[in-house]
Design an enzyme around this catalytic site. Sequence first.
Site, PDB file in Angstrom:
ATOM      1  N   LYS A 170       0.854  -1.188   0.000  1.00  0.00           N
ATOM      2  CA  LYS A 170       0.000   0.000   0.000  1.00  0.00           C
ATOM      3  C   LYS A 170       0.894   1.244   0.000  1.00  0.00           C
ATOM      4  CE  LYS A 170      -0.884   1.364   4.785  1.00  0.00           C
ATOM      5  NZ  LYS A 170      -0.687   2.792   4.673  1.00  0.00           N
ATOM      6  N   HIS A 200      -0.662  -5.055   5.840  1.00  0.00           N
ATOM      7  CA  HIS A 200      -0.075  -5.770   6.972  1.00  0.00           C
ATOM      8  C   HIS A 200      -1.034  -5.895   8.142  1.00  0.00           C
ATOM      9  CE1 HIS A 200       0.711  -1.631   8.423  1.00  0.00           C
ATOM     10  NE2 HIS A 200       0.723  -2.171   9.617  1.00  0.00           N
ATOM     11  N   HIS A 262      -6.730  -0.116   6.114  1.00  0.00           N
ATOM     12  CA  HIS A 262      -6.761  -0.852   7.375  1.00  0.00           C
ATOM     13  C   HIS A 262      -8.150  -0.861   8.015  1.00  0.00           C
ATOM     14  CE1 HIS A 262      -2.571  -0.874   6.845  1.00  0.00           C
ATOM     15  NE2 HIS A 262      -2.247   0.201   7.529  1.00  0.00           N
ATOM     16  N   LYS A 362      -2.386  10.896  14.318  1.00  0.00           N
ATOM     17  CA  LYS A 362      -1.019  10.946  14.837  1.00  0.00           C
ATOM     18  C   LYS A 362      -0.928  11.970  15.962  1.00  0.00           C
ATOM     19  CE  LYS A 362       1.419   9.258  10.776  1.00  0.00           C
ATOM     20  NZ  LYS A 362       1.883   8.049  11.477  1.00  0.00           N
TER      21      LYS A 362
END
EC number: 1.1.1.49
Length: 530
Positions: A170, A200, A262, A362
């Site tokens: 990705k 992942h 995700h 974040k």
Amino acid sequence: MTNEYYSGPFKKPKMKSISELQPTILTIFGGDGDLTRRKLIPALYNLYIDGFLPGKFKILSVDQRDVSQDDYNKRHYEGVNQFSRRGKADKEKWKEFEQYITYVQADITNNKSYNQLKSIFSDIDKEWKVEASRIFYMAVSPNFIEVLANHLNKAGIAGNSEKHRIVVEKPFGHDLESAKNLNKVLQGIFSESQIYRIDHYLGKETVQNLMAFRFANALFEPLWNRNFIQQIQITVSENVGVENRAAYYEQAGAVRDMIQNHILQLICLIGMEPPVDLQANSVRDKKLEVLHAIRHFSEDNVYVNAVRGQYDKGWIEGNKVKAYREEDNINKESLTETFAALRFFIDNWRWQGVPIFVRTGKRLQETTSYITIQFKEVPHKIFPSGVRELVHPNLMVISIQPQMGIRIHFQAKKTGLDMQLKPVDMIFNYSDSYSNDPPDAYETLLNDVMLGDATLFMRSDQIEESWSIIMPILDVWASNPPQKFPNYPSGSWGPPEAEALIAHDGFYWHTFTEPLDINPNAPSLAKKQS
């Protein structure tokens, strides 16, 4: 030597002798890059230690840096010491493992490089006296994927649909149009069965365990619907900033980086119907049904269902940190979102009307990922006034990281003569239940590629449907620049608008700050976010 191979909790056990695994050549484009050093080589080393690599196996690390084989091995030995789940590598085992690695200095934009690879493949096949399976891992910048695919096609070294596979990292495209174009290019060269679009997150043990949890237990599946579940929350937060990913992140932002891939995949695992079996396409078909059922945003309701933010300076773990616009290689007037909170709905019989709130960002208070399932209240409260007001909702918390486990939060009578209720928890913690460390996500996914198992990889239609869901948000945000960036301090849980988003439906964000330890004296973990 025979091993019982079990790739993830919801997969079929497979008895595999090492000698039965296909001889394999793994070619990593970007072989001296950050992903290879942090993830791929440590994962491959651990697979070697655990006996899950073929007896005949070769890693070709392709990169343009002029570096000797010894220097390359030393650098990646240090990478294993720093990033492997096992900690420092055993020196003798590493000496054995490094014999599998060959560093190839090559320019991936030059035809001659692929002729060089073709010659290497031919020599290895002759040495092994068998045509090896070939895996081409594209651990490079997204703008090189099409270049690599065309060169592989022109060189004629990846055309066997049974033995040759490509792995694409990705982000897969920057928007819906670019994702469609990339799919068209790849599918014009390779068959869909050869293309492994890696995410992942799907290799994480707890994420895989969602299917075992749902479909192997009669206890939970009957409750897994709109009749019993009131709301669902997904939190994927990081306390770090952009670090060394500034160039990528400035073009991506939180929605592209986390939600399009995700988090939408987590929603698929939560929302999917039971597949008829565990074959790759059976599972992926059910995930696609969820994506088709997710309510698309109209231009008018984006701001009702989506919040964006960008971090300001603040404090993380006692250290003062910069604002996003003060980070190296970031535009000083950047409009890139570092936080996003969205409300989704799945319009089908099972989930109609159940809001799914997601938030990611974040420089938030903690680095953690978890899913919270909140059940509806009991239909009739029989407890006396003063007791029933203290009743908390039943919760199921699926913790993905940093700890892995599942917590069920419910009410019980407190010890004593009066009827007083107290929240208690039942906990399944991986570290308490299993003595062995779970494999890293890349270990699971790399082994699946070698086995030709595509269950945990994205299919082209899933990719395109995921992009179609978020494009209205990205389009509206692009045409209406934010006026208040930065709008949340580092070390907080995001902008106040995220609180307003969930409060509109009468809920609040659940935060969980204590470990998954079985402690009968621990207070309730369900806390209203301040």
